[in-house]
Design a protein around this motif. Sequence first.
Motif, PDB file in Angstrom:
ATOM      1  N   GLY A 178      10.713  26.024 -21.742  1.00 32.01           N
ATOM      2  CA  GLY A 178       9.180  26.393 -21.882  1.00 32.01           C
ATOM      3  C   GLY A 178       8.837  27.274 -20.677  1.00 32.01           C
ATOM      4  O   GLY A 178       9.451  28.186 -20.204  1.00 32.01           O
ATOM      5  N   VAL A 179       7.608  27.110 -20.375  1.00 31.92           N
ATOM      6  CA  VAL A 179       6.829  28.157 -19.387  1.00 31.92           C
ATOM      7  C   VAL A 179       6.857  27.126 -17.939  1.00 31.92           C
ATOM      8  O   VAL A 179       6.062  26.112 -18.115  1.00 31.92           O
ATOM      9  CB  VAL A 179       5.566  28.423 -19.724  1.00 31.92           C
ATOM     10  CG1 VAL A 179       4.777  29.350 -18.727  1.00 31.92           C
ATOM     11  CG2 VAL A 179       5.703  29.206 -21.109  1.00 31.92           C
ATOM     12  N   GLY A 180       7.339  27.603 -17.189  1.00 33.65           N
ATOM     13  CA  GLY A 180       7.024  27.000 -15.719  1.00 33.65           C
ATOM     14  C   GLY A 180       6.689  28.063 -14.882  1.00 33.65           C
ATOM     15  O   GLY A 180       7.192  29.231 -14.855  1.00 33.65           O
ATOM     16  N   ILE A 181       5.412  28.041 -14.258  1.00 30.00           N
ATOM     17  CA  ILE A 181       4.675  28.906 -13.133  1.00 30.00           C
ATOM     18  C   ILE A 181       4.765  28.483 -11.957  1.00 30.00           C
ATOM     19  O   ILE A 181       4.158  27.200 -11.575  1.00 30.00           O
ATOM     20  CB  ILE A 181       3.388  29.121 -13.727  1.00 30.00           C
ATOM     21  CG1 ILE A 181       3.622  29.713 -15.298  1.00 30.00           C
ATOM     22  CG2 ILE A 181       2.738  30.252 -12.808  1.00 30.00           C
ATOM     23  CD1 ILE A 181       1.825  29.898 -15.961  1.00 30.00           C
ATOM     24  N   LEU A 182       5.179  29.145 -10.890  1.00 33.02           N
ATOM     25  CA  LEU A 182       5.030  28.835  -9.400  1.00 33.02           C
ATOM     26  C   LEU A 182       4.468  30.248  -8.710  1.00 33.02           C
ATOM     27  O   LEU A 182       4.727  31.344  -8.885  1.00 33.02           O
ATOM     28  CB  LEU A 182       6.521  28.877  -8.939  1.00 33.02           C
ATOM     29  CG  LEU A 182       6.418  28.741  -7.343  1.00 33.02           C
ATOM     30  CD1 LEU A 182       5.885  27.327  -6.829  1.00 33.02           C
ATOM     31  CD2 LEU A 182       8.065  28.711  -6.897  1.00 33.02           C
ATOM     32  N   ASN A 183       3.268  29.788  -8.277  1.00 32.14           N
ATOM     33  CA  ASN A 183       2.367  30.799  -7.550  1.00 32.14           C
ATOM     34  C   ASN A 183       2.462  30.536  -6.095  1.00 32.14           C
ATOM     35  O   ASN A 183       2.116  29.168  -5.818  1.00 32.14           O
ATOM     36  CB  ASN A 183       0.869  30.923  -8.047  1.00 32.14           C
ATOM     37  CG  ASN A 183       0.861  31.074  -9.390  1.00 32.14           C
ATOM     38  OD1 ASN A 183       1.265  32.121  -9.956  1.00 32.14           O
ATOM     39  ND2 ASN A 183      -0.020  29.959 -10.148  1.00 32.14           N
ATOM     40  N   VAL A 184       2.825  31.328  -5.194  1.00 27.72           N
ATOM     41  CA  VAL A 184       2.918  31.153  -3.835  1.00 27.72           C
ATOM     42  C   VAL A 184       2.109  32.060  -3.052  1.00 27.72           C
ATOM     43  O   VAL A 184       2.230  33.329  -3.254  1.00 27.72           O
ATOM     44  CB  VAL A 184       4.525  31.380  -3.357  1.00 27.72           C
ATOM     45  CG1 VAL A 184       4.653  31.311  -2.204  1.00 27.72           C
ATOM     46  CG2 VAL A 184       5.285  30.668  -4.065  1.00 27.72           C
ATOM     47  N   GLY A 185       1.253  31.530  -2.419  1.00 26.05           N
ATOM     48  CA  GLY A 185       0.220  32.278  -1.389  1.00 26.05           C
ATOM     49  C   GLY A 185       1.040  32.861  -0.246  1.00 26.05           C
ATOM     50  O   GLY A 185       0.625  33.855   0.309  1.00 26.05           O
ATOM     51  N   GLY A 186       1.973  32.085   0.487  1.00 23.71           N
ATOM     52  CA  GLY A 186       2.654  32.572   1.728  1.00 23.71           C
ATOM     53  C   GLY A 186       3.914  33.018   1.437  1.00 23.71           C
ATOM     54  O   GLY A 186       4.420  33.776   0.480  1.00 23.71           O
ATOM     55  N   ASP A 187       4.827  32.716   2.542  1.00 21.52           N
ATOM     56  CA  ASP A 187       6.157  33.346   2.451  1.00 21.52           C
ATOM     57  C   ASP A 187       7.285  32.662   1.486  1.00 21.52           C
ATOM     58  O   ASP A 187       7.136  31.357   1.277  1.00 21.52           O
ATOM     59  CB  ASP A 187       6.977  33.395   3.742  1.00 21.52           C
ATOM     60  CG  ASP A 187       6.052  34.283   4.736  1.00 21.52           C
ATOM     61  OD1 ASP A 187       5.419  35.400   4.123  1.00 21.52           O
ATOM     62  OD2 ASP A 187       6.054  33.977   5.923  1.00 21.52           O
ATOM     63  N   PHE A 188       8.145  33.264   0.798  1.00 23.52           N
ATOM     64  CA  PHE A 188       9.124  32.340  -0.106  1.00 23.52           C
ATOM     65  C   PHE A 188      10.539  32.664   0.708  1.00 23.52           C
ATOM     66  O   PHE A 188      10.892  33.634   0.811  1.00 23.52           O
ATOM     67  CB  PHE A 188       9.291  33.176  -1.458  1.00 23.52           C
ATOM     68  CG  PHE A 188       9.840  32.492  -2.375  1.00 23.52           C
ATOM     69  CD1 PHE A 188       9.420  31.610  -3.280  1.00 23.52           C
ATOM     70  CD2 PHE A 188      11.401  32.763  -2.344  1.00 23.52           C
ATOM     71  CE1 PHE A 188      10.107  30.883  -4.293  1.00 23.52           C
ATOM     72  CE2 PHE A 188      12.145  31.836  -3.412  1.00 23.52           C
ATOM     73  CZ  PHE A 188      11.734  31.014  -4.189  1.00 23.52           C
ATOM     74  N   THR A 189      11.060  31.439   1.008  1.00 22.62           N
ATOM     75  CA  THR A 189      12.161  31.643   2.062  1.00 22.62           C
ATOM     76  C   THR A 189      13.357  30.388   1.241  1.00 22.62           C
ATOM     77  O   THR A 189      12.762  29.523   1.161  1.00 22.62           O
ATOM     78  CB  THR A 189      11.995  31.164   3.518  1.00 22.62           C
ATOM     79  OG1 THR A 189      11.076  31.975   4.086  1.00 22.62           O
ATOM     80  CG2 THR A 189      13.315  31.105   4.166  1.00 22.62           C
ATOM     81  N   ALA A 190      14.407  30.889   0.713  1.00 24.11           N
ATOM     82  CA  ALA A 190      15.429  30.061   0.503  1.00 24.11           C
ATOM     83  C   ALA A 190      16.881  30.296   0.943  1.00 24.11           C
ATOM     84  O   ALA A 190      17.541  31.354   0.810  1.00 24.11           O
ATOM     85  CB  ALA A 190      15.667  30.254  -0.916  1.00 24.11           C
ATOM     86  N   THR A 191      17.350  29.421   2.302  1.00 25.12           N
ATOM     87  CA  THR A 191      18.287  29.975   2.956  1.00 25.12           C
ATOM     88  C   THR A 191      19.544  29.051   2.303  1.00 25.12           C
ATOM     89  O   THR A 191      20.678  29.459   2.538  1.00 25.12           O
ATOM     90  CB  THR A 191      18.199  29.410   4.346  1.00 25.12           C
ATOM     91  OG1 THR A 191      18.048  27.831   4.349  1.00 25.12           O
ATOM     92  CG2 THR A 191      17.045  30.065   5.134  1.00 25.12           C
ATOM     93  N   ALA A 192      19.363  28.113   1.385  1.00 27.05           N
ATOM     94  CA  ALA A 192      20.367  27.353   0.650  1.00 27.05           C
ATOM     95  C   ALA A 192      19.820  26.618  -0.480  1.00 27.05           C
ATOM     96  O   ALA A 192      18.817  26.614  -0.767  1.00 27.05           O
ATOM     97  CB  ALA A 192      21.141  26.459   1.677  1.00 27.05           C
ATOM     98  N   GLY A 193      20.743  25.995  -1.275  1.00 29.44           N
ATOM     99  CA  GLY A 193      20.540  25.581  -2.340  1.00 29.44           C
ATOM    100  C   GLY A 193      20.540  26.253  -3.636  1.00 29.44           C
ATOM    101  O   GLY A 193      20.901  27.506  -3.562  1.00 29.44           O
ATOM    102  N   THR A 194      20.008  25.738  -4.811  1.00 32.67           N
ATOM    103  CA  THR A 194      19.878  26.373  -5.977  1.00 32.67           C
ATOM    104  C   THR A 194      18.704  26.350  -6.874  1.00 32.67           C
ATOM    105  O   THR A 194      17.806  25.408  -6.695  1.00 32.67           O
ATOM    106  CB  THR A 194      20.796  25.732  -7.100  1.00 32.67           C
ATOM    107  OG1 THR A 194      22.200  25.780  -6.571  1.00 32.67           O
ATOM    108  CG2 THR A 194      21.031  26.491  -8.391  1.00 32.67           C
ATOM    109  N   ILE A 195      17.915  27.607  -7.176  1.00 36.99           N
ATOM    110  CA  ILE A 195      16.775  27.787  -7.701  1.00 36.99           C
ATOM    111  C   ILE A 195      17.088  28.741  -9.195  1.00 36.99           C
ATOM    112  O   ILE A 195      17.788  29.410  -9.223  1.00 36.99           O
ATOM    113  CB  ILE A 195      15.796  28.663  -6.899  1.00 36.99           C
ATOM    114  CG1 ILE A 195      15.747  28.072  -5.617  1.00 36.99           C
ATOM    115  CG2 ILE A 195      14.585  28.804  -7.533  1.00 36.99           C
ATOM    116  CD1 ILE A 195      14.659  29.000  -4.544  1.00 36.99           C
ATOM    117  N   THR A 196      16.396  27.870 -10.007  1.00 34.16           N
ATOM    118  CA  THR A 196      16.689  28.588 -11.429  1.00 34.16           C
ATOM    119  C   THR A 196      15.244  28.416 -12.094  1.00 34.16           C
ATOM    120  O   THR A 196      14.418  27.727 -11.904  1.00 34.16           O
ATOM    121  CB  THR A 196      17.601  27.719 -12.174  1.00 34.16           C
ATOM    122  OG1 THR A 196      17.211  26.414 -12.310  1.00 34.16           O
ATOM    123  CG2 THR A 196      18.913  27.596 -11.520  1.00 34.16           C
TER     124      THR A 196
END
Length: 222
Positions: free
Chosen positions: A204-222
């Motif tokens: 379906g529809v998943g929405i992520l609104n980020v106002g600051g910094d987006f940092t991903a150094t490890a793990g899994t994002i889908t």
Amino acid sequence: VSTLIGGLAQTFGNFTWNCTGQTAGISLLNDVVVQGDYQLTSTGTGYLRNSTTGAGAYSIVVAGDSIQTGGDARISDAAATGNSIEVTGNFLLSGGTFYVSFGTGGGVLDVDGELDISGGTFVGTNNSGAVTINVGDFDFNTAGTVNLKTGTGTGAVTVNISGNYTQSAGTAFNVRSNATSTSTINLTGNFSTSGGTFNMSSGGVGILNVGGDFTATAGTIT
């Protein structure tokens, strides 16, 4: 234990629910005010809820921290609507299961401080109940699972984070949106993951609104 105790219509210093012999769902059916900390340790084989279908709308208002180390807690159960938990301090979940909505009725969780999950399972909705979650910071570390929707959950879920979101290894965040509804996360601050899994959508529809910094150094994002 399957019936509610009396004397809840008052202001408490601290409030602890530790009912290892509980065998059924129990509704508080009162506006519970706690000047200190609210703690949930055990609900036996049952669960604790603010209210249920046709029983009215009630709030738990906590000036300190809300701490859950075990048990099954539900803000709204079945078709109950208008129920809420309001926490001035932090909301700490390290064990058990916490539902904002279990059923078709909606619920609201307001946390001025930090939503800190280090174990257990946090569920937004498991059915068609609409859910709003407002927190300061969202700290998801060490262990645990967040399911904004689970089971047949079709209710709209909105998460408003006025601070930062952090996530580490050993954790799993599942939005699990479906074709009939949308899940939205509004983050004012920074998004940071150093491990774990963050699953935004599964059909379906998943929405992520980020106002600051987006940092991903490890793990899994889908």
